[in-house]
Design a protein around this motif. Structure first.
Motif, PDB file in Angstrom:
ATOM      1  N   GLY A   1      -6.628  19.829  10.441  1.00  0.00           N
ATOM      2  CA  GLY A   1      -7.370  19.156   9.375  1.00  0.00           C
ATOM      3  C   GLY A   1      -6.564  19.083   8.088  1.00  0.00           C
ATOM      4  N   ALA A   2      -5.896  20.177   7.754  1.00  0.00           N
ATOM      5  CA  ALA A   2      -5.091  20.193   6.536  1.00  0.00           C
ATOM      6  C   ALA A   2      -3.935  19.191   6.620  1.00  0.00           C
ATOM      7  CB  ALA A   2      -4.548  21.605   6.290  1.00  0.00           C
ATOM      8  N   MET A   3      -3.276  19.123   7.779  1.00  0.00           N
ATOM      9  CA  MET A   3      -2.159  18.196   7.938  1.00  0.00           C
ATOM     10  C   MET A   3      -2.631  16.742   7.879  1.00  0.00           C
ATOM     11  SD  MET A   3       0.145  20.146  10.831  1.00  0.00           S
ATOM     12  CE  MET A   3       1.435  18.903  10.837  1.00  0.00           C
ATOM     13  N   LEU A   4      -3.752  16.447   8.515  1.00  0.00           N
ATOM     14  CA  LEU A   4      -4.251  15.072   8.496  1.00  0.00           C
ATOM     15  C   LEU A   4      -4.727  14.677   7.098  1.00  0.00           C
ATOM     16  CD1 LEU A   4      -6.087  14.830  11.932  1.00  0.00           C
ATOM     17  CD2 LEU A   4      -3.924  13.779  11.256  1.00  0.00           C
ATOM     18  N   TYR A   5      -5.226  15.637   6.333  1.00  0.00           N
ATOM     19  CA  TYR A   5      -5.577  15.344   4.943  1.00  0.00           C
ATOM     20  C   TYR A   5      -4.345  14.872   4.179  1.00  0.00           C
ATOM     21  CZ  TYR A   5      -7.164  15.892   0.142  1.00  0.00           C
ATOM     22  OH  TYR A   5      -7.473  15.657  -1.176  1.00  0.00           O
ATOM     23  N   VAL A   6      -3.241  15.573   4.366  1.00  0.00           N
ATOM     24  CA  VAL A   6      -2.000  15.206   3.691  1.00  0.00           C
ATOM     25  C   VAL A   6      -1.561  13.801   4.091  1.00  0.00           C
ATOM     26  CG1 VAL A   6       0.476  15.734   3.541  1.00  0.00           C
ATOM     27  CG2 VAL A   6      -1.198  17.568   3.373  1.00  0.00           C
ATOM     28  N   VAL A   7      -1.668  13.493   5.385  1.00  0.00           N
ATOM     29  CA  VAL A   7      -1.250  12.175   5.863  1.00  0.00           C
ATOM     30  C   VAL A   7      -2.061  11.069   5.199  1.00  0.00           C
ATOM     31  CG1 VAL A   7      -1.171  10.654   7.878  1.00  0.00           C
ATOM     32  CG2 VAL A   7      -0.386  13.022   8.076  1.00  0.00           C
ATOM     33  N   VAL A   8      -3.388  11.227   5.202  1.00  0.00           N
ATOM     34  CA  VAL A   8      -4.256  10.160   4.689  1.00  0.00           C
ATOM     35  C   VAL A   8      -4.208  10.074   3.161  1.00  0.00           C
ATOM     36  CG1 VAL A   8      -6.646   9.354   4.561  1.00  0.00           C
ATOM     37  CG2 VAL A   8      -5.768  10.321   6.691  1.00  0.00           C
ATOM     38  N   GLU A   9      -4.153  11.213   2.496  1.00  0.00           N
ATOM     39  CA  GLU A   9      -4.201  11.235   1.036  1.00  0.00           C
ATOM     40  C   GLU A   9      -2.871  10.860   0.397  1.00  0.00           C
ATOM     41  OE1 GLU A   9      -5.574  11.992  -2.925  1.00  0.00           O
ATOM     42  OE2 GLU A   9      -6.586  11.544  -1.022  1.00  0.00           O
ATOM     43  N   GLU A  10      -1.760  11.288   1.005  1.00  0.00           N
ATOM     44  CA  GLU A  10      -0.462  11.135   0.369  1.00  0.00           C
ATOM     45  C   GLU A  10       0.479  10.181   1.097  1.00  0.00           C
ATOM     46  OE1 GLU A  10       0.425  12.328  -2.492  1.00  0.00           O
ATOM     47  OE2 GLU A  10      -1.200  13.727  -2.897  1.00  0.00           O
ATOM     48  N   LEU A  11       0.679  10.408   2.387  1.00  0.00           N
ATOM     49  CA  LEU A  11       1.753   9.701   3.079  1.00  0.00           C
ATOM     50  C   LEU A  11       1.416   8.239   3.373  1.00  0.00           C
ATOM     51  CD1 LEU A  11       3.011  12.470   5.548  1.00  0.00           C
ATOM     52  CD2 LEU A  11       3.704  12.002   3.193  1.00  0.00           C
ATOM     53  N   ILE A  12       0.215   7.974   3.869  1.00  0.00           N
ATOM     54  CA  ILE A  12      -0.142   6.591   4.194  1.00  0.00           C
ATOM     55  C   ILE A  12      -0.153   5.699   2.954  1.00  0.00           C
ATOM     56  CG2 ILE A  12      -2.029   5.107   5.016  1.00  0.00           C
ATOM     57  CD1 ILE A  12      -2.530   7.140   7.218  1.00  0.00           C
ATOM     58  N   PRO A  13      -0.756   6.131   1.819  1.00  0.00           N
ATOM     59  CA  PRO A  13      -0.660   5.276   0.622  1.00  0.00           C
ATOM     60  C   PRO A  13       0.788   5.028   0.191  1.00  0.00           C
ATOM     61  CG  PRO A  13      -2.372   6.920   0.329  1.00  0.00           C
ATOM     62  CD  PRO A  13      -1.636   7.286   1.585  1.00  0.00           C
TER      63      PRO A  13
ATOM     64  N   GLN B   1       3.024   1.060   0.083  1.00  0.00           N
ATOM     65  CA  GLN B   1       3.228   0.454  -1.232  1.00  0.00           C
ATOM     66  C   GLN B   1       4.311  -0.618  -1.191  1.00  0.00           C
ATOM     67  OE1 GLN B   1       4.104   3.495  -4.088  1.00  0.00           O
ATOM     68  NE2 GLN B   1       2.011   4.274  -4.175  1.00  0.00           N
ATOM     69  N   GLY B   2       4.132  -1.649  -2.020  1.00  0.00           N
ATOM     70  CA  GLY B   2       5.182  -2.632  -2.266  1.00  0.00           C
ATOM     71  C   GLY B   2       5.498  -3.522  -1.077  1.00  0.00           C
ATOM     72  N   LYS B   3       6.645  -4.194  -1.184  1.00  0.00           N
ATOM     73  CA  LYS B   3       7.084  -5.099  -0.129  1.00  0.00           C
ATOM     74  C   LYS B   3       7.562  -4.304   1.083  1.00  0.00           C
ATOM     75  CE  LYS B   3       8.626  -8.662  -3.397  1.00  0.00           C
ATOM     76  NZ  LYS B   3       9.786  -9.469  -3.866  1.00  0.00           N
ATOM     77  N   HIS B   4       7.587  -5.013   2.217  1.00  0.00           N
ATOM     78  CA  HIS B   4       8.083  -4.433   3.463  1.00  0.00           C
ATOM     79  C   HIS B   4       7.311  -3.183   3.865  1.00  0.00           C
ATOM     80  CE1 HIS B   4      11.403  -7.239   2.991  1.00  0.00           C
ATOM     81  NE2 HIS B   4      11.682  -6.695   1.824  1.00  0.00           N
ATOM     82  N   SER B   5       6.012  -3.184   3.593  1.00  0.00           N
ATOM     83  CA  SER B   5       5.203  -2.026   3.961  1.00  0.00           C
ATOM     84  C   SER B   5       5.126  -1.865   5.482  1.00  0.00           C
ATOM     85  CB  SER B   5       3.796  -2.155   3.379  1.00  0.00           C
ATOM     86  OG  SER B   5       3.162  -3.329   3.848  1.00  0.00           O
ATOM     87  N   ASN B   6       5.429  -2.959   6.207  1.00  0.00           N
ATOM     88  CA  ASN B   6       5.401  -2.858   7.665  1.00  0.00           C
ATOM     89  C   ASN B   6       6.452  -1.885   8.186  1.00  0.00           C
ATOM     90  OD1 ASN B   6       7.409  -4.621   6.817  1.00  0.00           O
ATOM     91  ND2 ASN B   6       7.378  -5.807   8.706  1.00  0.00           N
ATOM     92  N   LEU B   7       7.494  -1.615   7.390  1.00  0.00           N
ATOM     93  CA  LEU B   7       8.491  -0.632   7.795  1.00  0.00           C
ATOM     94  C   LEU B   7       7.853   0.746   7.954  1.00  0.00           C
ATOM     95  CD1 LEU B   7      11.646  -1.492   5.650  1.00  0.00           C
ATOM     96  CD2 LEU B   7      11.449  -1.582   8.130  1.00  0.00           C
ATOM     97  N   GLY B   8       6.966   1.092   7.005  1.00  0.00           N
ATOM     98  CA  GLY B   8       6.278   2.370   7.101  1.00  0.00           C
ATOM     99  C   GLY B   8       5.460   2.464   8.375  1.00  0.00           C
ATOM    100  N   THR B   9       4.784   1.368   8.740  1.00  0.00           N
ATOM    101  CA  THR B   9       3.972   1.353   9.956  1.00  0.00           C
ATOM    102  C   THR B   9       4.837   1.501  11.197  1.00  0.00           C
ATOM    103  OG1 THR B   9       2.386  -0.098   8.848  1.00  0.00           O
ATOM    104  CG2 THR B   9       2.263   0.035  11.252  1.00  0.00           C
ATOM    105  N   ILE B  10       5.955   0.787  11.226  1.00  0.00           N
ATOM    106  CA  ILE B  10       6.854   0.865  12.382  1.00  0.00           C
ATOM    107  C   ILE B  10       7.385   2.280  12.569  1.00  0.00           C
ATOM    108  CG2 ILE B  10       9.103   0.121  13.270  1.00  0.00           C
ATOM    109  CD1 ILE B  10       8.499  -2.630  11.946  1.00  0.00           C
ATOM    110  N   PHE B  11       7.826   2.896  11.465  1.00  0.00           N
ATOM    111  CA  PHE B  11       8.380   4.248  11.580  1.00  0.00           C
ATOM    112  C   PHE B  11       7.283   5.294  11.802  1.00  0.00           C
ATOM    113  CE2 PHE B  11      12.223   2.263  10.181  1.00  0.00           C
ATOM    114  CZ  PHE B  11      13.221   3.045  10.756  1.00  0.00           C
ATOM    115  N   PHE B  12       6.059   4.987  11.388  1.00  0.00           N
ATOM    116  CA  PHE B  12       4.929   5.843  11.765  1.00  0.00           C
ATOM    117  C   PHE B  12       4.827   5.888  13.289  1.00  0.00           C
ATOM    118  CE2 PHE B  12       0.603   6.432  13.148  1.00  0.00           C
ATOM    119  CZ  PHE B  12       0.105   7.454  12.350  1.00  0.00           C
ATOM    120  N   ALA B  13       4.906   4.714  13.917  1.00  0.00           N
ATOM    121  CA  ALA B  13       4.829   4.639  15.375  1.00  0.00           C
ATOM    122  C   ALA B  13       6.010   5.358  16.027  1.00  0.00           C
ATOM    123  CB  ALA B  13       4.784   3.179  15.821  1.00  0.00           C
TER     124      ALA B  13
END
Length: 260
Positions: free
Chosen positions: A218-230, A234-246
């Motif tokens: 729960g603590a780790m997923l809080y960090v992901v949703v609160e900090e890492l996903i936002p 951010q900004g242009k090329h946000s799809n890069l974050g999604t690709i590297f998430f996968a």
């Protein structure tokens, strides 16, 4: 404490240190694309870790409760969420890479807040390693030495970009390379400390292991949703974050299944 556990506790800290060492051979700043990619990768690893290495073992260890086997995982998960929510309110922090610290904050204050933010993120990661190795040391059938190693390696891989995300901005704001490296390393010190404390606590309260596993998730997923996903969106090329998430999610999934 067995040597397997000592090595497992040390591996994530080594990952943070290696990432912090990027300050010695890279340029002063990370581009937006690189930072989004690294953040997305870290988020993917943390989500996969929370599911395969923490929540699933927590539910498996509670099978004796029958139809109520979900309760320890659910209760621990929410305890982890609320714990990080409380820390978030008590400790001033900064979204990683955010520019919102302009104004009354000096550069030193901003970088200090950044170090605090990543250090806060590392607390549940240290707990996750500690609770899994506690289960292994206590002979839990659901946790093997290779499965615990997979968790440590996954968090170490995720810690590499976190170390760079700390040391590179410190260097960019004029800090000496050695001090910027030290700042990144220090942000990861809480992980082995948290792991050891969790092992000691878990050994005293064996029935609490499913709650502790899901608490870390729960603590780790809080960090992901609160900090890492936002941050990765951010900004242009946000799809890069999604690709590297996968990419990060897939890598951790493979590690956990192949080694577990």
């Amino acid at each position: 404490m067995q040597m397997e556990a000592v090595y497992g506790i040390a591996i994530p800290f080594i990952g943070t240190s290696l990432g912090s060492a990027c300050v010695f051979f890279m340029k002063k700043t990370l581009s937006g694309r690189v930072q989004r990619s690294l953040t997305g990768f870290a988020a993917g690893v943390m989500v996969a870790t929370s599911i395969w290495s923490l929540l699933i073992p927590a539910m498996e260890q509670s099978e004796s409760l029958g139809r109520w086997s979900f309760f320890p995982a659910t209760a621990g998960f929410w305890a982890g969420i609320l714990f990080l929510l409380l820390l978030d309110r008590l400790i001033p922090h900064l979204h990683m890479g955010s520019e919102s610290a302009e104004g009354p904050h000096s550069k030193l204050q901003r970088t200090t807040m950044l170090v605090l933010a990543v250090t806060l993120h590392n607390i549940p990661e240290g707990m996750a390693v500690g609770v899994v190795y506690a289960g292994y040391l206590m002979g839990s059938e659901q946790i093997t030495a290779m499965g615990a190693l997979a968790l440590s390696l996954g968090i170490a891989i995720q810690n590499f970009p976190e170390g760079a995300i700390i040391s590179m901005p410190l260097r960019a704001e004029g800090m000496k390379k050695s001090r910027a490296f030290a700042g990144g390393v220090l942000s990861g010190v809480v992980e082995p400390i948290g792991a050891v404390l969790t092992i000691l606590a878990a050994r005293l309260i064996i029935p609490a292991l499913p709650y502790l596993l899901s608490f870390a998730a729960g603590a780790m997923l809080y960090v992901v949703v609160e900090e890492l996903i936002p941050e990765m969106s951010q900004g242009k090329h946000s799809n890069l974050g999604t690709i590297f998430f996968a990419v990060g999610f897939s890598l951790m999934m493979v590690l956990d299944v192949a080694l577990g």
